[in-house]
Motif scaffolding. Sequence first.
Motif, PDB file in Angstrom:
ATOM      1  N   TYR A  12       0.845  -1.194   0.000  1.00  0.00           N
ATOM      2  CA  TYR A  12       0.000   0.000   0.000  1.00  0.00           C
ATOM      3  C   TYR A  12       0.880   1.244   0.000  1.00  0.00           C
ATOM      4  O   TYR A  12       1.139   1.841   1.049  1.00  0.00           O
ATOM      5  N   PRO A  13       1.337   1.661  -1.196  1.00  0.00           N
ATOM      6  CA  PRO A  13       2.219   2.839  -1.263  1.00  0.00           C
ATOM      7  C   PRO A  13       1.610   4.101  -0.671  1.00  0.00           C
ATOM      8  O   PRO A  13       2.333   4.931  -0.106  1.00  0.00           O
ATOM      9  N   HIS A  14       0.277   4.267  -0.786  1.00  0.00           N
ATOM     10  CA  HIS A  14      -0.359   5.443  -0.186  1.00  0.00           C
ATOM     11  C   HIS A  14      -0.107   5.502   1.329  1.00  0.00           C
ATOM     12  O   HIS A  14      -0.180   6.567   1.940  1.00  0.00           O
ATOM     13  N   GLY A  15       0.184   4.354   1.911  1.00  0.00           N
ATOM     14  CA  GLY A  15       0.427   4.317   3.347  1.00  0.00           C
ATOM     15  C   GLY A  15       1.703   5.005   3.772  1.00  0.00           C
ATOM     16  O   GLY A  15       1.916   5.229   4.980  1.00  0.00           O
ATOM     17  N   LEU A  70       1.289  17.097   3.120  1.00  0.00           N
ATOM     18  CA  LEU A  70       0.818  17.537   1.810  1.00  0.00           C
ATOM     19  C   LEU A  70       1.206  16.510   0.749  1.00  0.00           C
ATOM     20  O   LEU A  70       2.331  15.994   0.750  1.00  0.00           O
ATOM     21  N   ASP A  71       0.276  16.215  -0.164  1.00  0.00           N
ATOM     22  CA  ASP A  71       0.622  15.446  -1.352  1.00  0.00           C
ATOM     23  C   ASP A  71       1.595  16.266  -2.200  1.00  0.00           C
ATOM     24  O   ASP A  71       1.535  17.513  -2.206  1.00  0.00           O
ATOM     25  N   THR A  72       2.439  15.592  -2.955  1.00  0.00           N
ATOM     26  CA  THR A  72       3.415  16.326  -3.766  1.00  0.00           C
ATOM     27  C   THR A  72       2.770  17.004  -4.971  1.00  0.00           C
ATOM     28  O   THR A  72       3.355  17.946  -5.519  1.00  0.00           O
ATOM     29  N   ASP A  73       1.586  16.562  -5.401  1.00  0.00           N
ATOM     30  CA  ASP A  73       0.934  17.207  -6.546  1.00  0.00           C
ATOM     31  C   ASP A  73       0.104  18.405  -6.082  1.00  0.00           C
ATOM     32  O   ASP A  73      -1.065  18.561  -6.436  1.00  0.00           O
ATOM     33  N   MET A  74       0.749  19.240  -5.295  1.00  0.00           N
ATOM     34  CA  MET A  74       0.131  20.446  -4.761  1.00  0.00           C
ATOM     35  C   MET A  74       1.060  21.630  -4.955  1.00  0.00           C
ATOM     36  O   MET A  74       2.275  21.463  -5.096  1.00  0.00           O
ATOM     37  N   ALA A  75       0.466  22.815  -4.934  1.00  0.00           N
ATOM     38  CA  ALA A  75       1.234  24.059  -4.925  1.00  0.00           C
ATOM     39  C   ALA A  75       0.587  24.993  -3.916  1.00  0.00           C
ATOM     40  O   ALA A  75      -0.638  25.045  -3.799  1.00  0.00           O
ATOM     41  N   PRO A  77      -7.809   2.278  -3.274  1.00  0.00           N
ATOM     42  CA  PRO A  77      -6.691   3.027  -2.680  1.00  0.00           C
ATOM     43  C   PRO A  77      -7.101   3.969  -1.555  1.00  0.00           C
ATOM     44  O   PRO A  77      -6.356   4.876  -1.200  1.00  0.00           O
ATOM     45  N   TRP A  78      -8.286   3.777  -0.984  1.00  0.00           N
ATOM     46  CA  TRP A  78      -8.860   4.772  -0.069  1.00  0.00           C
ATOM     47  C   TRP A  78      -8.605   4.474   1.399  1.00  0.00           C
ATOM     48  O   TRP A  78      -9.190   5.124   2.274  1.00  0.00           O
ATOM     49  N   LEU A  79      -7.733   3.531   1.710  1.00  0.00           N
ATOM     50  CA  LEU A  79      -7.526   3.144   3.104  1.00  0.00           C
ATOM     51  C   LEU A  79      -7.133   4.331   3.977  1.00  0.00           C
ATOM     52  O   LEU A  79      -7.594   4.459   5.122  1.00  0.00           O
ATOM     53  N   ASP A  80      -6.288   5.222   3.466  1.00  0.00           N
ATOM     54  CA  ASP A  80      -5.879   6.393   4.252  1.00  0.00           C
ATOM     55  C   ASP A  80      -7.071   7.289   4.555  1.00  0.00           C
ATOM     56  O   ASP A  80      -7.226   7.783   5.678  1.00  0.00           O
TER      57      ASP A  80
END
Length: 307
Positions: free
Chosen positions: A81-84, A102-107, A210-213
């Motif tokens: 589970y990479p999201h983990g 923060l997710d990296t796909d953010m500004a 992928p919604w475990l988080d």
Amino acid sequence: MSDPKSLALFYVADGYRLEKQSWLLSASLAKAHEGDARVRQVAYATAPNRAEMRDITHAIYEVCGVELRTLSAPPKWKKPYPHGNKIVAACDDRGATHSVFLDTDMACTASLAEFMDLAPDTCAAAPEGRPTWGGKNARWTRAYAHFDMEVPKERVKLLRGAKLEYVPYFNAGLVAFPEAKQDDGRRFGEHWLDTALDFDLNCAIANKRPWLDQITLPLTMKRFGYKTRVLDELHNYSLSHRMDYSQTPDAVILHYHRMRFLYQSPQWPDLRDTLVDKMPSAHRDELDAHIKDIESSLDAEDSSAST
């Protein structure tokens, strides 16, 4: 006298795709918090990917004051589970009074210092856009029952589509929380990991990935007595599949998901210039080529779509 407040902004830059995204994130965070010594950045990567990080990444991190740390080994999830990785990173002690993942796909376009004012028992996150999990088969009822809890009576308004009133369900791309130890001696990140692992291994319920988080975020809050500050969409503004990008509001955080969405927003030129200004001159040509590839490929995609 209480300890002075401090804020750690952290993200997982593990693998080349996330590493490249982190260039813009780190630059935008640095600009938004210039002169505020209370705020610092921490990036995480697994040991193998940290060893392979490119010089350009080290260079922008140095300019932006990013501390690079090795991510701890993942726990024994039921299956990978990479999201983990965000939950594992949340467990690390960054020595701050508060943290924001923060997710990296953010500004970032404005300071996040407000999150230093969260109470020791309060977390903050923005609702998810749509009910991506739990809408069928009473899954939320079963999820809460796994921890001997009832579904909360309060509802949040989801941020996309029909903007449904829904059980507490948050986008885990930005999560702010205090680092104070709770009554059991553990901090929020440890509570989140404990909940996610238990739910993953022991709760017989479908479609956790992928919604475990995101499933376990509100479960953690209720299970361990955290209050929730529900953020508005300007703190986690999703840019994906908008109809009119010229109307993109002045959001604190732009969550762009894919570069083609950020490229269409009116904020992109300033964000691009911030990244270029922050990048040391020795790596400017590499960055310029990277930006040109992005913009030319997206222009070509737009031309193809219009013919």
